[in-house]
Design a protein around this motif. Structure first.
Motif, PDB file in Angstrom:
ATOM      1  N   ALA A 127       0.822  -1.212   0.000  1.00 16.13           N
ATOM      2  CA  ALA A 127       0.000   0.000   0.000  1.00 16.13           C
ATOM      3  C   ALA A 127       0.854   1.260   0.000  1.00 16.13           C
ATOM      4  O   ALA A 127       0.509   2.265  -0.623  1.00 16.13           O
ATOM      5  CB  ALA A 127      -0.912  -0.017   1.229  1.00 16.13           C
ATOM      6  N   GLU A 128       1.956   1.219   0.708  1.00 17.58           N
ATOM      7  CA  GLU A 128       2.789   2.413   0.821  1.00 17.58           C
ATOM      8  C   GLU A 128       4.234   2.086   0.509  1.00 17.58           C
ATOM      9  O   GLU A 128       4.663   0.952   0.675  1.00 17.58           O
ATOM     10  CB  GLU A 128       2.723   2.968   2.256  1.00 17.58           C
ATOM     11  N   LYS A 129       4.969   3.134   0.098  1.00 18.20           N
ATOM     12  CA  LYS A 129       6.399   2.948  -0.118  1.00 18.20           C
ATOM     13  C   LYS A 129       7.106   2.957   1.226  1.00 18.20           C
ATOM     14  O   LYS A 129       6.586   3.488   2.202  1.00 18.20           O
ATOM     15  CB  LYS A 129       6.944   4.066  -1.006  1.00 18.20           C
TER      16      LYS A 129
ATOM     17  N   ARG B 261       9.800   4.203   3.857  1.00 20.27           N
ATOM     18  CA  ARG B 261      10.460   5.490   4.105  1.00 20.27           C
ATOM     19  C   ARG B 261      11.978   5.405   3.961  1.00 20.27           C
ATOM     20  O   ARG B 261      12.641   6.399   3.649  1.00 20.27           O
ATOM     21  CB  ARG B 261      10.077   5.943   5.533  1.00 20.27           C
ATOM     22  N   THR B 262      12.520   4.218   4.172  1.00 21.84           N
ATOM     23  CA  THR B 262      13.974   4.053   4.079  1.00 21.84           C
ATOM     24  C   THR B 262      14.532   4.604   2.770  1.00 21.84           C
ATOM     25  O   THR B 262      15.568   5.247   2.741  1.00 21.84           O
ATOM     26  CB  THR B 262      14.337   2.557   4.213  1.00 21.84           C
ATOM     27  N   PHE B 263      13.799   4.342   1.667  1.00 22.93           N
ATOM     28  CA  PHE B 263      14.357   4.755   0.382  1.00 22.93           C
ATOM     29  C   PHE B 263      14.274   6.271   0.161  1.00 22.93           C
ATOM     30  O   PHE B 263      15.047   6.824  -0.604  1.00 22.93           O
ATOM     31  CB  PHE B 263      13.706   3.964  -0.756  1.00 22.93           C
ATOM     32  N   ASP B 264      13.350   6.942   0.835  1.00 22.13           N
ATOM     33  CA  ASP B 264      13.362   8.414   0.790  1.00 22.13           C
ATOM     34  C   ASP B 264      14.636   8.927   1.457  1.00 22.13           C
ATOM     35  O   ASP B 264      15.288   9.849   0.966  1.00 22.13           O
ATOM     36  CB  ASP B 264      12.136   8.984   1.529  1.00 22.13           C
ATOM     37  N   LEU B 265      14.973   8.306   2.587  1.00 22.53           N
ATOM     38  CA  LEU B 265      16.197   8.708   3.282  1.00 22.53           C
ATOM     39  C   LEU B 265      17.424   8.393   2.428  1.00 22.53           C
ATOM     40  O   LEU B 265      18.382   9.167   2.389  1.00 22.53           O
ATOM     41  CB  LEU B 265      16.304   7.979   4.628  1.00 22.53           C
ATOM     42  N   ILE B 266      17.380   7.261   1.752  1.00 24.38           N
ATOM     43  CA  ILE B 266      18.521   6.874   0.904  1.00 24.38           C
ATOM     44  C   ILE B 266      18.683   7.873  -0.243  1.00 24.38           C
ATOM     45  O   ILE B 266      19.805   8.284  -0.572  1.00 24.38           O
ATOM     46  CB  ILE B 266      18.319   5.429   0.361  1.00 24.38           C
ATOM     47  N   ARG B 267      17.580   8.300  -0.828  1.00 22.73           N
ATOM     48  CA  ARG B 267      17.683   9.274  -1.931  1.00 22.73           C
ATOM     49  C   ARG B 267      18.232  10.612  -1.423  1.00 22.73           C
ATOM     50  O   ARG B 267      19.046  11.247  -2.086  1.00 22.73           O
ATOM     51  CB  ARG B 267      16.315   9.447  -2.607  1.00 22.73           C
ATOM     52  N   ASP B 268      17.800  11.018  -0.225  1.00 17.72           N
ATOM     53  CA  ASP B 268      18.368  12.241   0.371  1.00 17.72           C
ATOM     54  C   ASP B 268      19.870  12.085   0.570  1.00 17.72           C
ATOM     55  O   ASP B 268      20.650  13.003   0.329  1.00 17.72           O
ATOM     56  CB  ASP B 268      17.725  12.513   1.746  1.00 17.72           C
TER      57      ASP B 268
END
Lengths: 182, 451
Positions: free
Chosen positions: B424-426, B428-435
């Protein structure tokens, strides 16, 4: 005259007792550091710098097992320190810095902070002191850890987590802390 | 005749003797169950009557208890490249931290017999235990300042022991992958292929070549099943297993017999909950007293008619040694939890129906095919990649991108539905990784400009 003779005899006895106690902690710490420093310099220069920077055949990496590469020099030293600790060898050592990439390796005790600052402010000198940790008194020695190869400098200067990126070859980057329980 | 006058203390003495005798009998002769101080965790309940495996002689102290833990778990911790090994905490500079949480001892975090405080993974500390040593993490990682300490190890971001696939470089390397990889496939098993390469001239054994003549009426069926098996193909005849014409096997006998050729499979089997009672590391004679594990003793839902002991032939039929049956039917013959029951409605099951060799069965995820010594072998410890479930990521990555897989493994509802839909949701780890990737890129650009 008799008092003087007694004084001399007592002094001789105390000196003898001291000799029987074995090597002084300062000398032992210096000797341990000589071995650590030699191994560390050799691994950094003869293995990592040669293979990674000169011959460019194999890099050193934090995740060396997964990537099938070389351990970083700092990791190599910590592996040695952990092995010594596991064997309950009668001393411990650690590689610390005021500017560590991994924040777990910043100074934790007052003596570590003072010692690391001392070896930075006084190049060529070591720091010696005593501290009580967990109910045990330790003789603690701090030795400057100098960047001996371009591999050390470039890795710390380029790492995104490094709090400092202007290290130069031959500069003190941190310190080796050796502890001997008394 | 003089009648004896019982006094009050006589009754007390008799009662004490009776209770003492009962306790002594239970301790020395019977099953020691009177001395269990509380229900054990799901990881150890099978061996709760084997007190000595953990407590040794009962007076040996913490070090002996620690050694007991390592006796069974050291190898797994070594394989996982444990992020918090005991050796890390032996330096005296950690003394102050250890006063709060003694990370040198397993039982500091995993206290047994305390069901009221025991959580997932047998952890008996409060969920925010990372705080004790990492309270200043927000200073190091500004991105973490809004996160509660109870989420460090429960959000699919970090594990205390095994971070084999949860470290920055790994996630960076897998960032941006599609949900379903173009070349999605499981690694092929290599054992039979290697055997055929090593024995190119060996022909499969035929039914009439069976070297054990069974008198029972089912002998023809057994012979036919064996003749179709990988055993007959690799010239393993009846007498290889039925040594000295042996017909009756206990669970321990079965596992030992199979291990004469499949020792690696035995080793992983006895490390999981299916086979742990058969481990030689437990007290001698335990399995004879308690029997091997049975679905009847499981704490998770099982089929009403599931019974019998668990050993190799519970899943692999003794004569057909059918790996396809073992990969789905055998599992669903016992397990009846929601996740298991939902499997037949899942896209994974569709792939299995269409292609049993390369489709996703129960075993594909829970008994994964792993590289070892140049071969692809099945890990028979079905609990290995569930402690915790992010450890399953390498299996998922055979077919899925890491971001999709990590999000799926963190979605508890989706797990119950056996991955029937997309997560259902992505995560959050990968948002941090992209940052993080952006920060690293900026850092490099700044250095290039300043040179």
């Amino acid at each position: 005259m008799r008092i003087a003779a007694c004084f001399v005899a007592g002094l001789a006895l105390l000196t003898g007792c001291e000799k029987n106690q074995g090597i002084a902690p300062e000398r032992m710490a210096d000797a341990i550091f000589a071995v650590i420093e030699a191994d560390r310099a050799n691994y950094t220069n003869q293995v990592v710098n040669r293979l990674q920077n000169e011959e460019k055949v194999l890099e050193a990496d934090e995740h060396w097992q997964d990537k099938k590469l070389l351990p970083l020099p700092a990791q190599m030293m910590r592996m040695g320190a952990e092995r010594v600790a596991e064997k309950n060898s009668g001393f411990n050592y650690a590689l610390l810095s005021l500017w560590p990439v991994n924040k777990q390796n910043k100074p934790r005790t007052e003596l570590e902070k003072n010692g690391l600052q001392y070896v930075i402010d006084n190049p060529g000198k070591n720091f010696y002191g005593r501290e009580k940790l967990g109910g045990t008194e330790y003789f603690t020695a701090v030795y400057a850890d100098v960047g001996v190869s371009p591999a050390c400098i470039s890795c710390h200067n380029d790492h995104v987590d490094s709090p400092r990126n202007d290290f130069e070859l031959g500069q003190t980057m941190g310190g080796v802390v050796i502890r001997i329980p008394l | 005749m003089k009648s004896y006058q019982f006094k009050f203390w006589h009754y007390g003495l008799l009662l004490t003797l009776a209770v003492g005798s009962l306790a002594a009998y239970n301790l020395e002769v019977a099953d020691k169950s009177l001395f269990i101080t509380g229900e054990m965790s799901h990881g150890h309940h099978q061996i709760e009557l084997d007190c000595m495996s953990c407590h040794t002689d009962g007076f040996a102290g913490e070090e002996a208890m620690q050694q007991s833990c390592l006796n069974c778990h050291a190898e797994e911790l070594e394989l996982a490249d444990d992020s918090h090994p005991r050796k890390k905490f032996l330096d005296p500079r950690n003394a102050q931290l250890l006063e709060t949480l003694d990370a040198r001892q397993c039982i500091s975090c995993h206290t047994e017999h305390k069901p009221e405080i025991t959580r997932e993974m047998g952890v008996s500390l409060a969920g925010d235990f990372c705080f004790h040593c990492h309270s200043d993490i927000a200073q190091e990682r500004n991105s973490h300042k809004e996160f509660g300490f109870e989420t460090c190890a429960s959000s699919g971001c970090h594990n205390y022991h095994d971070n084999g696939t949860l470290y920055e470089d790994f996630l960076i390397a897998h960032e941006g992958q599609p949900d379903l990889l173009e070349d999605a496939h499981l690694p092929a098993r290599t054992a039979m292929q290697m055997w055929l390469q090593e024995h190119p001239h060996k022909q499969p054994l035929q039914p009439e070549q069976a070297d054990l003549d069974l008198k029972s009426g089912s002998s023809a069926d057994i012979r036919a099943a064996w003749a179709q098996s990988a055993h007959a193909r690799s010239t393993v005849n009846c007498s290889h297993c039925h040594t000295d014409n042996k017909q009756q096997f206990s669970s321990l006998d079965v596992v030992e017999q199979c291990a004469s050729c499949h020792s690696e499979q035995r080793e992983s089997f006895i490390q999981g909950k299916h086979g742990m009672r058969l481990s030689s590391k437990l007290s001698h004679g335990l399995v004879e007293r308690t029997g091997a594990m049975s679905p009847l003793q499981a704490r998770i839902p099982m089929q009403a008619d599931a019974s019998g002991e668990l050993n190799c032939i519970s899943c692999h039929d003794a004569h057909s040694v059918n790996v396809h049956y073992a990969a789905v039917e055998a599992c669903l013959g016992c397990h009846s939890d929601e996740h298991s029951l939902a499997y037949r409605d899942s896209p994974h099951f569709s792939t299995w129906e269409n292609n049993p060799e390369n489709g996703v069965s129960c075993a594909s995820c829970h008994l994964p095919r792993e590289p070892r010594d140049g071969q692809i072998m099945v890990n028979h410890n079905q609990n290995h990649n569930l402690r915790p479930n992010e450890k399953m990521l390498p299996v998922c990555l055979n077919c899925h991108g890491a971001e999709f897989a990590l999000a799926a493994l963190a979605d508890k509802k989706l797990i119950t539905q056996n991955f029937k839909h997309k997560p259902a949701e992505k995560h959050r780890t990968f948002d941090l990784i992209r940052d993080r990737i952006a920060r690293m890129s900026n850092s490099k650009n700044q250095k290039t400009k300043s040179q």
